[in-house]
Design an enzyme around this catalytic site. Structure first.
Site, PDB file in Angstrom:
ATOM      1  N   HIS A 203       5.773 -12.505   7.752  1.00 23.42           N
ATOM      2  CA  HIS A 203       6.018 -11.136   7.287  1.00 23.42           C
ATOM      3  C   HIS A 203       7.214 -11.131   6.341  1.00 23.42           C
ATOM      4  O   HIS A 203       8.139 -11.934   6.498  1.00 23.42           O
ATOM      5  CB  HIS A 203       6.293 -10.181   8.458  1.00 23.42           C
ATOM      6  CG  HIS A 203       6.063  -8.755   8.093  1.00 23.42           C
ATOM      7  ND1 HIS A 203       7.045  -7.971   7.553  1.00 23.42           N
ATOM      8  CD2 HIS A 203       4.943  -7.999   8.151  1.00 23.42           C
ATOM      9  CE1 HIS A 203       6.546  -6.775   7.302  1.00 23.42           C
ATOM     10  NE2 HIS A 203       5.270  -6.767   7.653  1.00 23.42           N
TER      11      HIS A 203
ATOM     12  N   HIS B  16      -2.051  -8.871   2.246  1.00 26.99           N
ATOM     13  CA  HIS B  16      -1.611  -7.576   2.825  1.00 26.99           C
ATOM     14  C   HIS B  16      -2.704  -7.150   3.819  1.00 26.99           C
ATOM     15  O   HIS B  16      -3.000  -7.892   4.747  1.00 26.99           O
ATOM     16  CB  HIS B  16      -1.360  -6.582   1.686  1.00 26.99           C
ATOM     17  CG  HIS B  16      -0.789  -5.258   2.104  1.00 26.99           C
ATOM     18  ND1 HIS B  16      -0.092  -5.076   3.265  1.00 26.99           N
ATOM     19  CD2 HIS B  16      -0.821  -4.023   1.492  1.00 26.99           C
ATOM     20  CE1 HIS B  16       0.290  -3.800   3.369  1.00 26.99           C
ATOM     21  NE2 HIS B  16      -0.152  -3.148   2.309  1.00 26.99           N
TER      22      HIS B  16
ATOM     23  N   ASP C 241      -2.179  -7.979  12.001  1.00 26.73           N
ATOM     24  CA  ASP C 241      -3.503  -8.406  11.552  1.00 26.73           C
ATOM     25  C   ASP C 241      -4.055  -9.551  12.399  1.00 26.73           C
ATOM     26  O   ASP C 241      -5.267  -9.774  12.434  1.00 26.73           O
ATOM     27  CB  ASP C 241      -3.447  -8.824  10.073  1.00 26.73           C
ATOM     28  CG  ASP C 241      -3.154  -7.638   9.169  1.00 26.73           C
ATOM     29  OD1 ASP C 241      -3.681  -6.551   9.437  1.00 26.73           O
ATOM     30  OD2 ASP C 241      -2.376  -7.804   8.213  1.00 26.73           O
TER      31      ASP C 241
ATOM     32  N   ARG D 175       3.513  -4.148  16.810  1.00 26.39           N
ATOM     33  CA  ARG D 175       2.148  -3.621  16.673  1.00 26.39           C
ATOM     34  C   ARG D 175       1.150  -4.656  17.208  1.00 26.39           C
ATOM     35  O   ARG D 175       0.137  -4.313  17.805  1.00 26.39           O
ATOM     36  CB  ARG D 175       1.838  -3.301  15.199  1.00 26.39           C
ATOM     37  CG  ARG D 175       2.772  -2.243  14.610  1.00 26.39           C
ATOM     38  CD  ARG D 175       2.569  -2.099  13.108  1.00 26.39           C
ATOM     39  NE  ARG D 175       2.815  -3.351  12.402  1.00 26.39           N
ATOM     40  CZ  ARG D 175       2.561  -3.556  11.107  1.00 26.39           C
ATOM     41  NH1 ARG D 175       2.057  -2.579  10.373  1.00 26.39           N
ATOM     42  NH2 ARG D 175       2.827  -4.719  10.543  1.00 26.39           N
TER      43      ARG D 175
ATOM     44  N   SER E 227       0.828  -1.223   0.000  1.00 24.48           N
ATOM     45  CA  SER E 227       0.000   0.000   0.000  1.00 24.48           C
ATOM     46  C   SER E 227       0.854   1.261   0.000  1.00 24.48           C
ATOM     47  O   SER E 227       0.547   2.232  -0.705  1.00 24.48           O
ATOM     48  CB  SER E 227      -0.963   0.007   1.181  1.00 24.48           C
ATOM     49  OG  SER E 227      -0.290  -0.265   2.385  1.00 24.48           O
TER      50      SER E 227
END
Ligand code: CMX
Length: 438
Positions: A317, A270, A372, A326, A240
């Site tokens: 990843h 993604h 995610d 995160r 992105s």
């Protein structure tokens, strides 16, 4: 007090000199080599993008302009009585590298509030779309629809100087960013809440206003601030961020560029992975007749997923080689606000078993979770169970980082991006000859 725009320009001038110096005197300094594996394999690890907005270390994870997630949350001005900082102060910080005072932060809150009115035609366009259209398609369409308002595109057609490009980019990016939360909330309420809406609340910050427009109780405002900041940027190479930067390099305006980035974010490996995680967990529940899976059930379910050739969403990843910080930050929020929630317990259980299974499976270079894996459970807890909406929330956050990046791209006069491709014949020839020596 200088405005954010004036402060940004003070930063741009000396930074331009640094970039010019690098290009003038050090242009041919080799910083990396490219292998056939990198050429075919998605350009992994090739250092050919510049951003000062964030940097990503494989072991430590993300830093926003040099600060870790913990430092970012602790040092930026906080909304009174809330746990997380103003998104607007974070925007100030990403643009300038300076931690804003409360007064500077509130001036951005006010500025964004004045820019936040979404034109009615955007809602009208959204309403013409079939209701089963994916929310990411709606989100991208709404962004693109506003392109007619681009100040950058207008000034370019009027013959603007290259050194001035950053300024209308700044205006477009602020306008866009200020409107995104209202667009996202509108899509949600139109699609899933029978067309019922809460008008934008004046004088609220982005996080508070978003929670209000979604119809969510506190502390969803803090969940929103945290979500938007955590998703903002992950250096420039992810799909992105890279797509936004690439499209903007053709001097396409921020509306075209961000819409492209959002389309990339909608890919299932993604940004869409956050919805996939919930879809996959629900599938596990469904398989067990609605029961919370045991550890043994989960292990079997993970193996079934892998053996059927699918990925475990939320794990792995391209850059990270440890648990994504995160993920940890989102987990900390869950430990505090929803420690006994069943779905959170399942997510924790997956964390206990998935890495060793992925290691035994032997393919993924990184068996650890990314953000995610953990983000959806928070939204689910607050009642947003329509998981195909989750990537829109990622998108609102991602816009902060990528829009800051493209303002700086234009400020520093980065050229149109144009890597060189080779043919398979050429690669085979390089391989036979042992490759080029740099
Ligand atoms: N489950 C199963 N297999 C996985 C895997 C996972 N979670 N992660 C990687 N692999 C596989 C890859 O598909 C690849 O298989 P092939 O050789 O058959 O193509 C192999 O392991 C090697 O991949 P890798 O080098 O470790 O990872 P990549 O850089 O190619 O891909 C990513 C990275 C994120 C796309 C991948 O780990 C993945 O698909 N993860 C699941 C989806 C996901 O969570 N995506 C979100 C990432 C964060 C984000 O961008 O939002």
């Amino acid at each position: 007090m200088p405005t954010l725009k004036e402060r940004l320009y003070e930063k741009i001038v000396p930074h331009r000199a640094r970039t010019a110096e690098l290009l003038k005197h050090h242009r041919d300094v080799v910083i990396d080599t490219v292998t056939i594996g990198q050429c075919i394999g998605g350009v992994r690890d090739v250092k050919c993008l510049v951003t000062d907005i964030s940097s990503l270390d494989p072991l430590e994870g993300i830093r926003f302009r040099g600060m870790t997630i913990g430092e970012t949350f602790a040092r930026l001005p906080h909304v009174p009585g809330c746990e997380y900082p103003y998104v607007e102060g974070f925007w100030y910080y990403l643009l300038t590298g300076d931690i804003p005072t409360m007064t500077e932060t509130l001036s951005v809150v006010e500025d964004f509030s004045m820019r936040s009115q979404v034109p009615q035609y955007v809602f009208d366009i959204l309403r013409t779309m079939p209701r089963d259209t994916h929310p990411m398609t709606m989100f991208s369409t709404a962004i693109l629809a506003m392109q007619r308002e681009s100040i950058f595109a207008r000034k370019y057609s009027e013959g603007m100087k290259k050194s001035d490009y950053w300024e209308p980019m700044y205006e477009d990016c602020c306008n866009l960013l200020a409107r995104l939360p209202a667009i996202a909330a509108y899509i949600y309420r139109m699609k899933y809440k029978s067309d019922t809406f809460f008008p934008s609340g004046r004088y609220l910050d982005i996080g508070g206003n978003f929670a209000h427009m979604m119809g969510m109780p506190r502390p969803y405002d803090d969940a929103a601030r945290m979500t938007f900041i955590l998703h903002s940027d992950h250096e420039s190479g992810n799909v992105s961020s890279h797509a936004t930067h690439l499209v903007a390099s053709a001097l396409s305006d921020p509306y075209y560029s961000l819409s492209a980035g959002i389309n990339g974010l909608a890919g299932p490996i993604h940004g869409l992975a956050n919805q996939e995680v919930l879809r996959w967990i629900q599938e596990a529940f469904h398989k067990l007749g609605g029961q919370v899976p045991s550890e043994e059930d989960l292990k079997n379910f993970i193996w079934d997923t892998l053996n059927s050739g699918q990925v475990i969403p939320g794990y792995g990843h391209a850059v990270l080689r440890r648990t994504d910080p995160r993920y940890t930050a989102l987990k900390d929020f869950c430990e505090k606000h929803l420690p006994d929630y069943d779905l959170f317990k399942v997510v924790k259980m997956i964390y206990e078993v998935a890495p060793s299974i992925l290691r035994a499976h032997g393919k993924a270079k990184n068996p650890w979770p990314n953000l995610d894996a953990q983000s959806g459970v928070i939204h689910w807890y607050f009642g947003i169970t329509e998981y195909d909406f989750y990537t829109v929330l990622f998108g609102v956050g991602r816009a902060i980082g990528v829009l800051a990046t493209i303002i700086w791209d234009r400020a520093l006069g980065y050229p149109i991006e144009r890597p060189k491709s080779v043919t398979t014949d050429m690669l085979e020839k390089f391989a036979a000859e042992g490759g080029l020596k740099k």
